[in-house]
Structure formats: structure tokens, C-alpha cells
Design a protein around this motif. Sequence first.
Motif, PDB file in Angstrom:
ATOM      1  N   THR A 149       0.859  -1.186   0.000  1.00  0.00           N
ATOM      2  CA  THR A 149       0.000   0.000   0.000  1.00  0.00           C
ATOM      3  C   THR A 149       0.893   1.234   0.000  1.00  0.00           C
ATOM      4  OG1 THR A 149      -0.135  -0.039   2.408  1.00  0.00           O
ATOM      5  CG2 THR A 149      -1.921  -1.121   1.198  1.00  0.00           C
ATOM      6  N   PHE A 150       0.283   2.385  -0.303  1.00  0.00           N
ATOM      7  CA  PHE A 150       1.034   3.626  -0.430  1.00  0.00           C
ATOM      8  C   PHE A 150       0.060   4.786  -0.335  1.00  0.00           C
ATOM      9  CE2 PHE A 150       0.364   1.264  -4.313  1.00  0.00           C
ATOM     10  CZ  PHE A 150      -0.491   2.080  -5.033  1.00  0.00           C
ATOM     11  N   ALA A 151       0.600   6.002  -0.261  1.00  0.00           N
ATOM     12  CA  ALA A 151      -0.240   7.209  -0.214  1.00  0.00           C
ATOM     13  C   ALA A 151      -1.078   7.290  -1.486  1.00  0.00           C
ATOM     14  CB  ALA A 151       0.630   8.452  -0.072  1.00  0.00           C
ATOM     15  N   THR A 152      -2.263   7.840  -1.380  1.00  0.00           N
ATOM     16  CA  THR A 152      -3.222   7.888  -2.481  1.00  0.00           C
ATOM     17  C   THR A 152      -2.635   8.519  -3.743  1.00  0.00           C
ATOM     18  OG1 THR A 152      -5.039   8.063  -0.919  1.00  0.00           O
ATOM     19  CG2 THR A 152      -5.504   8.737  -3.185  1.00  0.00           C
ATOM     20  N   VAL A 153      -2.831   7.798  -4.855  1.00  0.00           N
ATOM     21  CA  VAL A 153      -2.517   8.317  -6.186  1.00  0.00           C
ATOM     22  C   VAL A 153      -3.873   8.539  -6.856  1.00  0.00           C
ATOM     23  CG1 VAL A 153      -1.469   7.840  -8.435  1.00  0.00           C
ATOM     24  CG2 VAL A 153      -0.331   7.070  -6.316  1.00  0.00           C
ATOM     25  N   THR A 154      -4.221   9.779  -7.119  1.00  0.00           N
ATOM     26  CA  THR A 154      -5.509  10.113  -7.729  1.00  0.00           C
ATOM     27  C   THR A 154      -5.346  10.180  -9.239  1.00  0.00           C
ATOM     28  OG1 THR A 154      -6.150  11.338  -5.756  1.00  0.00           O
ATOM     29  CG2 THR A 154      -7.410  11.764  -7.776  1.00  0.00           C
ATOM     30  N   LEU A 155      -6.094   9.313  -9.935  1.00  0.00           N
ATOM     31  CA  LEU A 155      -6.016   9.227 -11.391  1.00  0.00           C
ATOM     32  C   LEU A 155      -7.274   9.795 -12.029  1.00  0.00           C
ATOM     33  CD1 LEU A 155      -4.657   5.570 -11.726  1.00  0.00           C
ATOM     34  CD2 LEU A 155      -3.357   7.703 -11.934  1.00  0.00           C
ATOM     35  N   SER A 156      -7.093  10.613 -13.050  1.00  0.00           N
ATOM     36  CA  SER A 156      -8.186  11.197 -13.816  1.00  0.00           C
ATOM     37  C   SER A 156      -8.179  10.622 -15.225  1.00  0.00           C
ATOM     38  CB  SER A 156      -8.025  12.715 -13.875  1.00  0.00           C
ATOM     39  OG  SER A 156      -8.029  13.256 -12.574  1.00  0.00           O
ATOM     40  N   LEU A 157      -9.215  10.910 -15.986  1.00  0.00           N
ATOM     41  CA  LEU A 157      -9.331  10.456 -17.368  1.00  0.00           C
ATOM     42  C   LEU A 157      -8.058  10.774 -18.146  1.00  0.00           C
ATOM     43  CD1 LEU A 157     -11.166   9.243 -19.581  1.00  0.00           C
ATOM     44  CD2 LEU A 157     -11.963  11.558 -20.044  1.00  0.00           C
ATOM     45  N   ASN A 158      -7.545   9.761 -18.858  1.00  0.00           N
ATOM     46  CA  ASN A 158      -6.342   9.837 -19.704  1.00  0.00           C
ATOM     47  C   ASN A 158      -5.023   9.848 -18.941  1.00  0.00           C
ATOM     48  OD1 ASN A 158      -7.876   9.822 -22.121  1.00  0.00           O
ATOM     49  ND2 ASN A 158      -8.222  12.023 -21.876  1.00  0.00           N
ATOM     50  N   ASP A 159      -5.047   9.857 -17.608  1.00  0.00           N
ATOM     51  CA  ASP A 159      -3.801   9.704 -16.854  1.00  0.00           C
ATOM     52  C   ASP A 159      -3.229   8.327 -17.141  1.00  0.00           C
ATOM     53  OD1 ASP A 159      -4.042  12.175 -15.666  1.00  0.00           O
ATOM     54  OD2 ASP A 159      -4.327  11.401 -13.627  1.00  0.00           O
ATOM     55  N   LYS A 160      -1.906   8.219 -17.021  1.00  0.00           N
ATOM     56  CA  LYS A 160      -1.237   6.924 -17.145  1.00  0.00           C
ATOM     57  C   LYS A 160      -0.489   6.653 -15.855  1.00  0.00           C
ATOM     58  CE  LYS A 160      -0.780   7.054 -22.126  1.00  0.00           C
ATOM     59  NZ  LYS A 160       0.134   7.016 -23.268  1.00  0.00           N
ATOM     60  N   LEU A 161      -0.449   5.382 -15.482  1.00  0.00           N
ATOM     61  CA  LEU A 161       0.264   4.960 -14.280  1.00  0.00           C
ATOM     62  C   LEU A 161       1.158   3.792 -14.667  1.00  0.00           C
ATOM     63  CD1 LEU A 161       0.510   5.530 -11.225  1.00  0.00           C
ATOM     64  CD2 LEU A 161      -1.150   3.699 -10.867  1.00  0.00           C
TER      65      LEU A 161
END
Length: 170
Positions: A149-161
Motif C-alpha cells: 500500500t502507499f499514499a493515495t494516487v488520484t487518477l483522472s481520465l487519460n492519466d497513465k500509471l
Amino acid sequence: VSMRHLLNLFKPRSVSGRETVKLTGTFTMRQFRDGKVIREFTRENLIVNAGKALAAGLLNGVSSGAFTYIALGTSATAPAATDVGLGAEITTGGIGRAAATCTRVTTTVTDDTAQLVKTFEVTSAGPFSVVESGVFNAASGVTMLCHQTFATVTLSLNDKLEVTWKIAVS
């Protein structure tokens, strides 16, 4: 109990004249927005009990099903050695569990580290709050090797991870 403490509990002890082998690893996440890296971090991972058992079976052919899938989730519950899955796996939005590109890389000796890399792209309106990741041996269900687990990564439309897991045999 800290992650470092848990890893030390499972650290093999040297025995004179014998070789010890352990699985250790890290994972790295890089978040991209509009083609630019906006966040990057690396963490140690936890190899779970079921993953250790399957890895032992893969060594002698008793088991099958290499660890080639990466999953993301939304549960911030701390990982434990007894975990068999993510706390709340994401299955939608283009960021559901997916096959990784798998290679071997060198950490200490040639090809001693398994590397899995997957770039997820958000394909539907979010946002998605990603706080956990894991490595599995199939597209759904079955056995997990690693969990963190880790601190929140907030992803929006078209983001890449981009998620990279490295598991060293040392």
C-alpha cells in the motif's frame, strides 16, 4: 508492526557452509498527466505466504502459473503476510488487472531479478484513488505474490500509471 520489521522476520539466517536464498523486492510507480511525470516513488514490497509457496512449487515443477499480472486497488489496509488478494481490487476504467511485460534484470548477479512492468491508462471518468498494488499469476483470482500500500494516487481520465515490480532472488 512496520514493513521493515516484517521483512526482517522472514530474512534467512546464514548457516556455515550453506547458501541462503530469499525473495525481496521493490515497486515503482510513475504517474503521467499530459505526457509529463507528475509523481514518482519507490517502495519495498511484501512477499506474501501464498506467493512464497507457489514460488517454491515453480522451482521444482510441482506448481504452474508464473506471476505475470499486476493489479491496482483502493484499500489502504496494511498488507499482511497472510493476504491472498488486494483489499479492494479495481476492475474498471482501464486500470483493472492486466498482463505485464516480464523480463529479468540484474541486481547482484546476472538475471537475478524478475521485473514486471505495466502502464495503465484511465479510459473512463474518474477520479480513481489508487492506494495498493499486487502481483498475481492469472487474470483473475488465484495466487498473489506481492502486496503493498502507499499514499493515495488520484487518477483522472487519460492519466497513465506505470507500475514496475522487481523481485530479486538473492
